[in-house]
Design an enzyme around this catalytic site. Structure first.
Site, short mmCIF file in Angstrom:
data_model
loop_
_atom_site.label_atom_id
_atom_site.label_comp_id
_atom_site.label_asym_id
_atom_site.label_seq_id
_atom_site.Cartn_x
_atom_site.Cartn_y
_atom_site.Cartn_z
N CYS A 50 0.81 -1.22 0.00
CA CYS A 50 0.00 0.00 0.00
C CYS A 50 0.85 1.27 0.00
O CYS A 50 2.04 1.25 0.29
CB CYS A 50 -0.94 0.00 1.20
SG CYS A 50 -0.10 0.28 2.76
N CYS A 52 0.70 3.68 2.10
CA CYS A 52 1.17 4.03 3.45
C CYS A 52 2.53 3.40 3.73
O CYS A 52 3.39 4.02 4.34
CB CYS A 52 0.16 3.57 4.50
SG CYS A 52 -1.42 4.41 4.40
#
Length: 108
Positions: A50, A52
């Site tokens: 991801c 993040c």
């Protein structure tokens, strides 16, 4: 169950941590050997594909490891790839909600 993500696709994301001295754990047995049997402090990163992980987690770990004091042992498991290793790591992170990415610090 096969991995959720193509291992080749995940390799560069994993290598960001491996290249700074973090050891990839692939199985529940690897996780137990690393976190339950090694003395000292151990950092465990639950890595992910991801944004993040790409924008914050992996760069944050890399920066943290440039300090004078760092954990004795550095490990990572990859969510969506090393499914059973991630599950075992999360079992050891008592009281922490499962999240990818995430970071935990263990002592002895």
């Amino acid at each position: 169950m096969p991995p959720v993500y193509d291992p080749e696709m995940c390799k560069p994301m994993e290598m960001e941590l491996v290249n700074v001295g973090v050891t990839a754990l692939r199985s529940p047995e690897d996780v137990d050997r690393a976190l339950l049997k090694l003395p000292g402090t151990s950092l465990l990163v639950v890595n992910s594909v991801c944004g993040c992980a790409a924008g914050n987690c992996r760069p944050g770990v890399t920066l943290a490891l440039q300090n004078e004091k760092i954990p004795d042992n550095l490990f990572t498991v990859f969510a969506g790839l090393d499914t059973e290793a991630v599950q075992r790591a999360r079992e050891l992170m008592t009281g922490i909600q499962p999240s990818s990415p995430s970071i935990a610090l263990f002592k002895d």
